[in-house]
Design a protein around this motif. Sequence first.
Motif, mmCIF file in Angstrom:
data_model
loop_
_atom_site.group_PDB
_atom_site.id
_atom_site.type_symbol
_atom_site.label_atom_id
_atom_site.label_comp_id
_atom_site.label_asym_id
_atom_site.label_seq_id
_atom_site.Cartn_x
_atom_site.Cartn_y
_atom_site.Cartn_z
ATOM 1 N N UNK B 73 0.923 -1.328 -0.009
ATOM 2 C CA UNK B 73 -0.059 0.096 0.030
ATOM 3 C C UNK B 73 1.068 1.245 -0.103
ATOM 4 N N UNK B 74 0.754 2.154 -0.774
ATOM 5 C CA UNK B 74 1.566 3.556 -1.145
ATOM 6 C C UNK B 74 0.586 4.664 -0.849
ATOM 7 N N UNK B 75 -0.286 4.929 -1.800
ATOM 8 C CA UNK B 75 -0.821 6.205 -1.797
ATOM 9 C C UNK B 75 -2.020 6.230 -1.220
ATOM 10 N N UNK B 76 -1.944 5.999 0.162
ATOM 11 C CA UNK B 76 -3.237 6.030 0.967
ATOM 12 C C UNK B 76 -3.226 7.028 1.770
ATOM 13 N N UNK B 77 -4.414 7.428 2.662
ATOM 14 C CA UNK B 77 -4.522 8.546 3.302
ATOM 15 C C UNK B 77 -3.828 8.517 4.654
ATOM 16 N N UNK B 78 -3.802 7.200 5.043
ATOM 17 C CA UNK B 78 -2.898 7.037 6.290
ATOM 18 C C UNK B 78 -1.608 7.230 6.158
ATOM 19 N N UNK B 79 -1.087 6.643 5.057
ATOM 20 C CA UNK B 79 0.622 6.740 4.887
ATOM 21 C C UNK B 79 0.721 8.134 4.604
ATOM 22 N N UNK B 80 -0.093 8.802 3.654
ATOM 23 C CA UNK B 80 0.233 10.282 3.324
ATOM 24 C C UNK B 80 0.074 11.216 4.470
ATOM 25 N N UNK B 81 -0.613 10.756 5.525
ATOM 26 C CA UNK B 81 -0.796 11.642 6.633
ATOM 27 C C UNK B 81 0.606 11.594 7.609
ATOM 28 N N UNK B 82 0.905 10.187 7.666
ATOM 29 C CA UNK B 82 2.386 10.188 8.430
ATOM 30 C C UNK B 82 3.369 10.681 7.440
ATOM 31 N N UNK B 83 3.464 10.661 6.405
ATOM 32 C CA UNK B 83 4.354 11.238 5.478
ATOM 33 C C UNK B 83 4.444 12.826 5.727
ATOM 34 N N UNK B 84 3.327 13.586 5.705
ATOM 35 C CA UNK B 84 3.112 14.822 5.845
ATOM 36 C C UNK B 84 3.473 15.264 7.249
ATOM 37 N N UNK B 85 3.303 14.470 8.358
ATOM 38 C CA UNK B 85 3.952 14.870 9.528
ATOM 39 C C UNK B 85 5.264 14.817 9.626
ATOM 40 N N UNK B 86 6.015 13.775 8.846
ATOM 41 C CA UNK B 86 7.381 13.815 8.654
ATOM 42 C C UNK B 86 7.873 15.099 8.210
ATOM 43 N N UNK B 87 7.296 15.376 6.915
ATOM 44 C CA UNK B 87 7.674 16.561 6.249
ATOM 45 C C UNK B 87 7.743 17.950 7.172
ATOM 46 N N UNK B 88 6.436 17.906 7.841
ATOM 47 C CA UNK B 88 6.340 19.016 8.737
ATOM 48 C C UNK B 88 7.418 18.995 9.924
ATOM 49 N N UNK B 89 8.162 17.887 10.234
ATOM 50 C CA UNK B 89 9.034 17.876 11.178
ATOM 51 C C UNK B 89 10.272 18.459 10.776
ATOM 52 N N UNK B 90 10.506 17.863 9.418
ATOM 53 C CA UNK B 90 11.602 18.606 8.752
ATOM 54 C C UNK B 90 11.557 20.007 8.365
ATOM 55 N N UNK B 91 10.673 20.553 8.380
ATOM 56 C CA UNK B 91 10.563 21.977 8.292
ATOM 57 C C UNK B 91 10.845 22.768 9.393
ATOM 58 N N UNK B 92 10.370 22.389 10.570
ATOM 59 C CA UNK B 92 10.327 23.009 11.857
ATOM 60 C C UNK B 92 11.880 22.656 12.443
ATOM 61 N N UNK B 93 12.227 21.527 12.178
ATOM 62 C CA UNK B 93 13.789 21.332 12.656
ATOM 63 C C UNK B 93 14.762 22.143 12.242
ATOM 64 N N UNK B 94 14.617 22.443 11.000
ATOM 65 C CA UNK B 94 15.612 23.422 10.270
ATOM 66 C C UNK B 94 15.207 24.877 10.208
ATOM 67 N N UNK B 95 15.815 25.737 9.216
ATOM 68 C CA UNK B 95 15.239 26.824 9.057
ATOM 69 C C UNK B 95 14.968 27.037 7.583
#
Lengths: 494, 241
Positions: B73-95
């Motif tokens: 399973x790849x393009x699912x709402x659950x997986x993309x929600x998790x990926x979005x959270x990871x991406x948000x963390x990358x944004x806030x951990x850097x500048x």
Amino acid sequence: MTFPLETAANPEKLKRVAIEPLSRVEGHGKVTLLLDDDNRVHQARLHIVEFRGFEKFIQGRPYWEVPVLVQRLCGICPVSHHLAASKAMDLLVGAKHLTPTAEKLRRLMHLGQILQSHALHFFHLASPDLLFGFDSEVAKRNVVGVAAAFPDVAKRGVLLRKYGQEVIRITAGKRIHGTGAIPGGVNKNLNPEEREYLRRDLAQMIAWSRDAVNLIKRVYTERPEFHNGFGHFRSSFMSLARDDGALDLYHGGLRARDEHGQIIFDHVDYGHYWDYIHEEVKTWSYMKFPFIRSRGKEQGWYRVGPLARMNNCDFIPTPLADAERREFLAFGGGAARQANLAYHWARMIEMLHAAEGIAGLLDDDDLMGTDLVTRGEKALRGVGVIEAPRGTLIHHYRINEDDQVVRANLIVSTTHNNQAMNEAVRQVAMQYLDGRNLTEGLLNHIEVAIRAYDPCLSCATHALGKMPLEVELVDGAGRQIDCLAKDGDSSCAA
Amino acid sequence: MSGNAISIDGVAVAFEPGQTIMQAAEAAGVYIPHLCHHPEFAPHGSCKLCTVKVNGRNGASCTVGAQPGMVVENNTAELNDGRRALTQMLFVEGNHFCPFCERSGNCQLQAVAYFLNMTSPHFEHFYPPREVDASHPEVLLDRNRCILCELCVRASREVDGKNVFGIAGRGIQARLVVNSHSGRLGDTGLAATDKAVQVCPVGAIIRKGTAFRVPVGKRLYDQAPISEVGTHVTGQGHGKT
């Protein structure tokens, strides 16, 4: 130094009236008035209460980011900051002369900016006062009221602004905060389709700009004594002017005239502006107070912007606007030359010039050239100056050998007008408010005076670490209990 | 589905023996969001953005080998929600200040964020103090934008043979360091043409003097989402993956 009505002798005995926030201006500011029991004005100040700090936080950033970064100072005139910074960066990369395509594309971008900004100010921000009256019904004294009462005027304002934004989009990539100018040139030219697209509505834009000049001219000349005399004072003026004395909004030498129209300096290389202009800081505002060095703090303040440019240039290099300029200067034997509200008239003449100038540029095939960037010997200091919609805009940078910004100084159009706006506030306070019961309509007179300058308060506050501040602790009776003061050199004293 | 094939979101995808799920997906033109993966380098599995469900269990698609009959399973709402959270963390951990970053429009982090419909950072910004190293005459190292994918580390070691970059510290203290006596880029043998310079997926390692040369509207991700155009940036990055 302190001007009359700038600081009251016994403020603790006076009542305070605040106009906060100022409306229909860009950014956040307030006016405070101190009145005695008979409503006599003892103090009137325009305070800029927001704080930006761009000069500080770009330190350490690579120079090529600067034109894209500093334009975020403003959402109305970002192109001006983008281009002033780019002109400074040109010098850092040794591009003393841009290619014809690069310079003309930048000029086109800049005229689009002048057109949209002037249209925004006149139609959206200023016209409610001018069309309805300064103390008209407040609920209708706004752009929505204008759209209801004068739908054609409002529609033209929207479409003129839209056209200017389209010029910016095509030259800079985006309507707001694009990337068109890069150190040493531009990153795109104009293709034939884009040229035809911009030509399509241009005749209409020129016609509407002429109508706008006629509209403000009619409003102004219907009550000449009132408009000439509103918060009246005399001052010097400063702007760029081309070598032959023409109005040039993109490039030129610094020219200043005194309150009698006599030249103070002319053809000044702005790369040494600090030999001619200094800045004073005051405890009660985040905005600095520039002055012409040779005339000192007391006499050296001056005005910039459309009125300054009308007074300073010898001619406008587009025929319709130049005819309007001559009529403007001749009106009432030159009575409008020093008038606060004449800024509106001058602004519309400039909007007409911008529309004409765009037409002239679009006929120039250089815009479609492919030689976009030039480079030369690297330098560590660059100064870029441009005539922004609101007046002379100075960007000054120093970088280190590793290409990082180590120092920046921005003297923004609204900052040049700081003293003048305060003077206008004081004069209007004396003329219309002194000794009277205050009403919303009377207080709006103060805002009308400030609005004439089309101030961009967001652009104008950057002096992180330089601002002298005073903190006072007072008891219920107004007695000072403690005081802490920080001077402009950052020393602190209790 | 028969032979060497897996199912990704219900679609049969063939694979060669030894391929990972990511490699099989790339070969078939199926986009799985990723940042630390690069087809020219060995699987790394650090960013976790490519996490998929393999037979019901989470796994990094860039490190899990494809096996016949796998249901992915790849393009699912659950997986993309998790990926979005990871991406948000990358944004806030850097500048990451996209508005004035020269990599905007060509940045994989930004493009992945758009793909995942990230409309805000969601988490509180760390605003960490990060150093800018401008000492190299042709290359700028801006650690504010580093996402610790280690692509430059791997490229310098495995392709350039120079070992210029490394990761020091652990956890939130992890940071990109430079292998020279001064710790500065200008004192290394790095060349602007090195793979380590070209491979950075964000704006952490950039060539001086090239900023904003491509106008808005012509940048890679102005054309189409990263799921369609891949990660190739002219003169920078790698081919469609």
